[in-house]
Design a protein around this motif. Structure first.
Motif, short mmCIF file in Angstrom:
data_model
loop_
_atom_site.label_atom_id
_atom_site.label_comp_id
_atom_site.label_asym_id
_atom_site.label_seq_id
_atom_site.Cartn_x
_atom_site.Cartn_y
_atom_site.Cartn_z
N GLN A 155 7.75 3.09 2.52
CA GLN A 155 6.99 1.68 2.18
C GLN A 155 7.41 1.21 0.85
OE1 GLN A 155 2.99 1.16 1.87
NE2 GLN A 155 2.74 -1.05 1.39
N ARG A 192 -2.75 7.53 2.71
CA ARG A 192 -1.51 7.18 3.58
C ARG A 192 -0.76 8.90 3.08
NH1 ARG A 192 -0.95 1.98 2.10
NH2 ARG A 192 -2.96 1.04 2.60
N ARG A 224 -2.90 7.84 -6.01
CA ARG A 224 -3.12 6.73 -5.18
C ARG A 224 -3.62 6.43 -3.88
NH1 ARG A 224 -2.67 0.97 -7.05
NH2 ARG A 224 -1.36 0.99 -5.76
N TYR A 227 -11.48 -6.58 1.11
CA TYR A 227 -10.13 -5.84 1.83
C TYR A 227 -9.91 -4.01 2.05
CZ TYR A 227 -5.41 -5.07 3.19
OH TYR A 227 -4.14 -5.36 3.82
N ASP A 245 4.43 -6.68 -0.05
CA ASP A 245 4.33 -7.46 -1.43
C ASP A 245 5.95 -7.94 -1.12
OD1 ASP A 245 4.64 -4.34 -2.89
OD2 ASP A 245 4.46 -3.70 -1.12
N ARG A 262 1.53 5.61 -7.97
CA ARG A 262 1.16 4.63 -6.60
C ARG A 262 1.01 6.14 -6.00
NH1 ARG A 262 2.34 -0.21 -3.50
NH2 ARG A 262 2.46 0.32 -1.35
N LYS A 298 -2.78 -2.40 -13.75
CA LYS A 298 -3.73 -4.31 -13.73
C LYS A 298 -5.19 -3.67 -13.54
CE LYS A 298 -1.32 -5.62 -10.16
NZ LYS A 298 -0.68 -4.43 -9.56
N ARG A 348 -6.09 5.59 -0.06
CA ARG A 348 -5.50 4.47 0.71
C ARG A 348 -5.01 5.41 1.55
NH1 ARG A 348 -2.67 -0.50 -2.87
NH2 ARG A 348 -4.81 -0.54 -4.54
N ASP A 351 -5.91 -9.17 -3.97
CA ASP A 351 -5.25 -7.80 -3.05
C ASP A 351 -6.98 -8.64 -1.94
OD1 ASP A 351 -2.87 -7.03 -4.25
OD2 ASP A 351 -3.71 -4.95 -3.94
N HIS A 392 -5.66 -1.81 6.78
CA HIS A 392 -4.40 -2.97 7.07
C HIS A 392 -5.24 -4.40 6.63
CE1 HIS A 392 -1.48 -0.09 5.46
NE2 HIS A 392 -1.55 0.90 7.05
N SER A 418 3.19 -2.82 -8.94
CA SER A 418 1.88 -2.01 -7.68
C SER A 418 1.71 -0.63 -8.99
CB SER A 418 2.62 -1.33 -6.52
OG SER A 418 1.88 -0.76 -5.86
O1 C5P Z 1 -3.27 -2.27 -6.49
P1 C5P Z 1 -1.66 -2.65 -6.17
O2 C5P Z 1 -1.50 -3.71 -7.42
O3 C5P Z 1 -0.81 -1.70 -6.41
O4 C5P Z 1 -1.86 -2.94 -5.17
C1 C5P Z 1 -0.97 -4.05 -4.33
C2 C5P Z 1 0.28 -2.83 -2.81
O5 C5P Z 1 -0.94 -2.26 -1.89
C3 C5P Z 1 1.39 -3.49 -3.11
O6 C5P Z 1 2.14 -3.23 -3.28
C4 C5P Z 1 0.86 -3.44 -1.62
O7 C5P Z 1 2.19 -2.68 -0.96
C5 C5P Z 1 0.39 -1.87 -1.66
N1 C5P Z 1 -0.83 -2.72 0.00
C6 C5P Z 1 -0.72 -1.68 1.06
N2 C5P Z 1 -1.41 -1.97 2.09
C7 C5P Z 1 -2.02 -2.77 2.37
C8 C5P Z 1 -2.23 -3.93 1.03
C9 C5P Z 1 -1.08 -3.56 0.15
O8 C5P Z 1 0.02 -0.44 0.86
N3 C5P Z 1 -2.23 -3.31 3.56
#
Ligand code: C5P
Ligand code: ADP
Length: 207
Positions: A161, A153, A146, A89, A61, A143, A18, A151, A41, A94, A14
């Protein structure tokens, strides 16, 4: 032009970079070929039947969180340049959003996601397999920023998490999947030489 699409799989932890690499490849090819970036995703399972509080407890994950059958079905169609209806998504909720995207046949598909190498059925669909290898402290800082900015959070939720699921699942599933890569790119999108080499290789396949 080939009858089948070329699928480039980009995996890595993560926030390893990528998406950044996927966009660099996209920018390079879109003038000459029909290219599409696909995000693994978007194939997280739909959780709209669950209340929000329950959704926050899902381990995102773990391979079980994804609808990999649907992703593979779509990759098979895209390989044959057929049209698909792709889910999208919403990380803030979520679950899947209500928007479905129509994707017509493309010459090059760039698929990025944490399980692109770890899931055999997915990696078997890819012509080139890339692993973006970025140190975990760097990935955590990226992360954190971001997830708070984009997202929805909090500092506490990102840290919780990361320690409870992101880090252990990375060690169990993602890091070991590096062995399946054709190319390992250290330091993500800032590695211009590696990205240039990738572009040259992809050009030799698609042209
Ligand atoms: O963009 P990235 O590769 O970081 O996206 C994958 C990550 O998104 C995962 O590590 C997962 O923990 C996170 N995720 C999240 N909440 C969600 C779906 C995915 O934190 N609802
Ligand atoms: P992934 O798709 O692997 O989750 P991203 O490419 O989306 O990773 O990058 C995650 C975050 O880190 C984004 O906010 C992005 O802007 C940032 N980022 C990516 N690459 C770099 C870099 N080389 N230097 C600084 N920040 C970066």
């Amino acid at each position: 032009m080939r009858e089948q699409a070329v699928i480039i799989g980009i995996a890595g932890g993560s926030a390893s970079g990528k998406t950044s690499i996927a966009h660099q490849l996209y920018d390079c090819f879109q003038g000459h070929h029909k290219v599409k970036i696909m995000k693994q995703d978007d194939y997280y399972k739909d959780q709209s039947h669950m209340v929000f509080e329950e959704r926050t407890k899902t381990n995102y994950d773990h391979p079980f969180a994804f609808d990999t059958d649907l992703l593979v079905e779509h990759l098979k169609k895209l390989k044959n340049k057929e049209t698909i209806l792709k889910p999208t998504y919403d990380y803030t909720l979520h679950t899947r959003s209500h928007i479905t995207e129509t994707i017509e046949g493309r010459d090059v598909i760039i698929l990025e996601g944490i399980f692109v190498l770890a899931e055999k059925a997915v990696r078997d669909m890819c012509d080139i397999l890339v692993y973006v290898d970025t140190d975990s402290d760097i990935r955590f800082i990226r992360r954190l920023r971001r997830d708070i900015e984009e997202r929805g959070r909090s500092l506490d939720s990102v840290c919780k998490q990361y320690l409870e699921t992101v880090r252990p699942m990375h060690e169990q599933f993602i890091e070991p999947s590096k062995k399946y890569a054709h190319i390992i790119v250290p330091e993500g999108g800032s590695n211009i030489v590696a990205v240039d080499l990738l572009i040259t290789k992809i050009k030799s396949i698609v042209d």
